[in-house]
Design an enzyme around this catalytic site. Structure first.
Site, PDB file in Angstrom:
ATOM      1  N   GLY A  12       0.826  -1.179  -0.071  1.00  0.00           N
ATOM      2  CA  GLY A  12      -0.005   0.139   0.002  1.00  0.00           C
ATOM      3  C   GLY A  12       0.759   1.315   0.027  1.00  0.00           C
ATOM      4  O   GLY A  12       0.270   2.185   0.349  1.00  0.00           O
ATOM      5  N   SER A  13       2.045   1.214  -0.444  1.00  0.00           N
ATOM      6  CA  SER A  13       2.889   2.594  -0.685  1.00  0.00           C
ATOM      7  C   SER A  13       2.269   3.541  -1.591  1.00  0.00           C
ATOM      8  O   SER A  13       2.187   4.791  -1.346  1.00  0.00           O
ATOM      9  CB  SER A  13       4.316   2.372  -1.080  1.00  0.00           C
ATOM     10  OG  SER A  13       4.464   1.971  -2.338  1.00  0.00           O
ATOM     11  N   ASN A  14       1.466   2.940  -2.678  1.00  0.00           N
ATOM     12  CA  ASN A  14       0.761   4.080  -3.478  1.00  0.00           C
ATOM     13  C   ASN A  14      -0.449   4.726  -2.952  1.00  0.00           C
ATOM     14  O   ASN A  14      -0.657   5.554  -2.783  1.00  0.00           O
ATOM     15  CB  ASN A  14       0.429   3.364  -4.915  1.00  0.00           C
ATOM     16  CG  ASN A  14       1.593   3.375  -5.851  1.00  0.00           C
ATOM     17  OD1 ASN A  14       1.820   4.480  -6.384  1.00  0.00           O
ATOM     18  ND2 ASN A  14       2.144   2.242  -5.761  1.00  0.00           N
ATOM     19  N   ARG A  91      -5.858  -8.847  -8.643  1.00  0.00           N
ATOM     20  CA  ARG A  91      -7.179  -9.975  -8.920  1.00  0.00           C
ATOM     21  C   ARG A  91      -7.602  -8.877 -10.417  1.00  0.00           C
ATOM     22  O   ARG A  91      -7.878  -7.589 -10.381  1.00  0.00           O
ATOM     23  CB  ARG A  91      -8.061  -9.695  -7.819  1.00  0.00           C
ATOM     24  CG  ARG A  91      -9.258 -10.625  -8.005  1.00  0.00           C
ATOM     25  CD  ARG A  91      -9.952 -10.871  -6.811  1.00  0.00           C
ATOM     26  NE  ARG A  91      -8.926 -11.616  -5.740  1.00  0.00           N
ATOM     27  CZ  ARG A  91      -8.637 -12.898  -5.624  1.00  0.00           C
ATOM     28  NH1 ARG A  91      -9.602 -13.575  -6.452  1.00  0.00           N
ATOM     29  NH2 ARG A  91      -7.900 -13.451  -4.800  1.00  0.00           N
ATOM     30  N   ASN A 107      -5.479   2.040 -13.321  1.00  0.00           N
ATOM     31  CA  ASN A 107      -4.415   1.273 -12.460  1.00  0.00           C
ATOM     32  C   ASN A 107      -3.191   1.730 -12.779  1.00  0.00           C
ATOM     33  O   ASN A 107      -2.875   2.686 -13.720  1.00  0.00           O
ATOM     34  CB  ASN A 107      -4.442  -0.265 -13.365  1.00  0.00           C
ATOM     35  CG  ASN A 107      -3.465  -1.051 -12.684  1.00  0.00           C
ATOM     36  OD1 ASN A 107      -3.260  -1.144 -11.285  1.00  0.00           O
ATOM     37  ND2 ASN A 107      -3.114  -1.805 -13.712  1.00  0.00           N
ATOM     38  N   HIS A 109       0.814   0.485 -13.547  1.00  0.00           N
ATOM     39  CA  HIS A 109       1.615  -0.667 -13.771  1.00  0.00           C
ATOM     40  C   HIS A 109       3.486  -0.432 -13.729  1.00  0.00           C
ATOM     41  O   HIS A 109       3.567   0.707 -14.339  1.00  0.00           O
ATOM     42  CB  HIS A 109       1.074  -1.243 -14.938  1.00  0.00           C
ATOM     43  CG  HIS A 109       1.939  -2.428 -15.432  1.00  0.00           C
ATOM     44  ND1 HIS A 109       1.656  -3.551 -14.649  1.00  0.00           N
ATOM     45  CD2 HIS A 109       3.010  -2.750 -16.035  1.00  0.00           C
ATOM     46  CE1 HIS A 109       2.407  -4.688 -15.418  1.00  0.00           C
ATOM     47  NE2 HIS A 109       3.182  -3.899 -16.111  1.00  0.00           N
TER      48      HIS A 109
HETATM   49  C1  GRF Z   1       3.162  -0.927  -7.742  1.00  0.00           C
HETATM   50  O1  GRF Z   1       4.575  -1.234  -7.987  1.00  0.00           O
HETATM   51  C2  GRF Z   1       2.128  -0.952  -8.869  1.00  0.00           C
HETATM   52  O2  GRF Z   1       2.746  -0.372  -9.827  1.00  0.00           O
HETATM   53  C3  GRF Z   1       1.805  -2.517  -8.778  1.00  0.00           C
HETATM   54  O3  GRF Z   1       1.894  -2.893  -7.746  1.00  0.00           O
HETATM   55  C4  GRF Z   1       2.796  -2.478  -6.716  1.00  0.00           C
HETATM   56  C5  GRF Z   1       1.918  -2.148  -5.496  1.00  0.00           C
HETATM   57  O4  GRF Z   1       2.883  -1.472  -4.639  1.00  0.00           O
HETATM   58  N1  GRF Z   1       0.545  -2.680  -9.766  1.00  0.00           N
HETATM   59  P1  GRF Z   1       2.243  -0.835  -3.292  1.00  0.00           P
HETATM   60  O5  GRF Z   1       1.283  -1.765  -2.702  1.00  0.00           O
HETATM   61  O6  GRF Z   1       1.574   0.290  -3.558  1.00  0.00           O
HETATM   62  O7  GRF Z   1       3.420  -0.557  -2.375  1.00  0.00           O
END
Ligand code: GRF
Length: 201
Positions: A12-14, A91, A107, A109
């Site tokens: 969940g860093s994003n 998923r 999304n 990626h």
């Molecule tokens: C990220 O690298 C994103 O691009 C991919 O999954 C990863 C999730 O990282 N889809 P986080 O859980 O947000 O740290």
């Protein structure tokens, strides 16, 4: 104010970057829900800490992809969610949900799509020997990692990079790019025409 739901499966860093951007006023929205298909996702801890409603959507209880999508859709509708942001959600969403939220699901990626689709974008870019890789933010359509591209950022691969060192720089780039793209989405400045996404204003 618009409401977004963030779907996560892991660290969940994003999500954290999004929470921070909302707090700083860089994203003008309320995070109405953080949904995870994994009960132990650290993303759920981050959401609870920030006081955001969380939901564990159990794929064991809902093994059919279509049923899972219908359940998720009911939850989104009940909470009046406008947009869905996938942030490390591992998923594949059934067409049912994608149709109902057409051009309202995005999304991120960790590669320059259409290269290195799937779950190991960073590792595969490294082992393929490409010199440049990056990050892609895109709309979600019925095909995995395929929808119209909103934004991309690139970075150079160093000769001594390993998966961890590269992932670190990729994530840093993601944490800048994703809030920017989410903000454009919320301001309704993204116009999709075929495969192309035009940014208004
Ligand atoms: C990220 O690298 C994103 O691009 C991919 O999954 C990863 C999730 O990282 N889809 P986080 O859980 O947000 O740290």
């Amino acid at each position: 104010m618009k409401k977004i739901a963030v779907f996560c499966s892991g660290y969940g860093s994003n999500l954290q970057a999004i929470i921070n951007a909302v707090k700083r006023g860089r994203i003008n929205a309320e995070i109405g829900l953080v949904l995870s298909d994994r009960v132990d996702a650290f993303a759920l801890v981050r959401a609870r800490r920030a006081g955001i409603p969380v939901l564990f959507a159990d794929p064991v209880a809902l093994p059919d992809r279509e049923e899972f999508a219908r359940y998720v859709c009911r939850q989104l509708t009940a909470r009046k969610i406008d947009f869905v942001v996938l942030a490390g959600f591992m998923r594949i969403l059934a067409p049912y949900l994608i149709r109902r939220f057409r051009n309202r699901i995005i999304n991120i990626h960790p590669s320059l799509l259409p290269c290195f689709k799937g779950a190991h974008g960073i590792r595969e870019a490294l082992s393929h020997g490409v010199k440049v890789t990056g990050v892609t933010v895109h709309f979600v359509d019925e095909i995995c990692d395929n929808g119209p591209i909103i934004s991309q950022g690139s970075l150079k691969i160093k000769e001594d990079d390993c998966e961890q060192s590269l992932a670190k720089r990729i994530h840093k780039l993601e944490h800048r790019l994703y809030p920017e793209a989410i903000s454009l989405l919320l301001e309704e400045r993204l116009r999709v025409k075929g495969r192309k996404v035009y940014i208004d204003g």
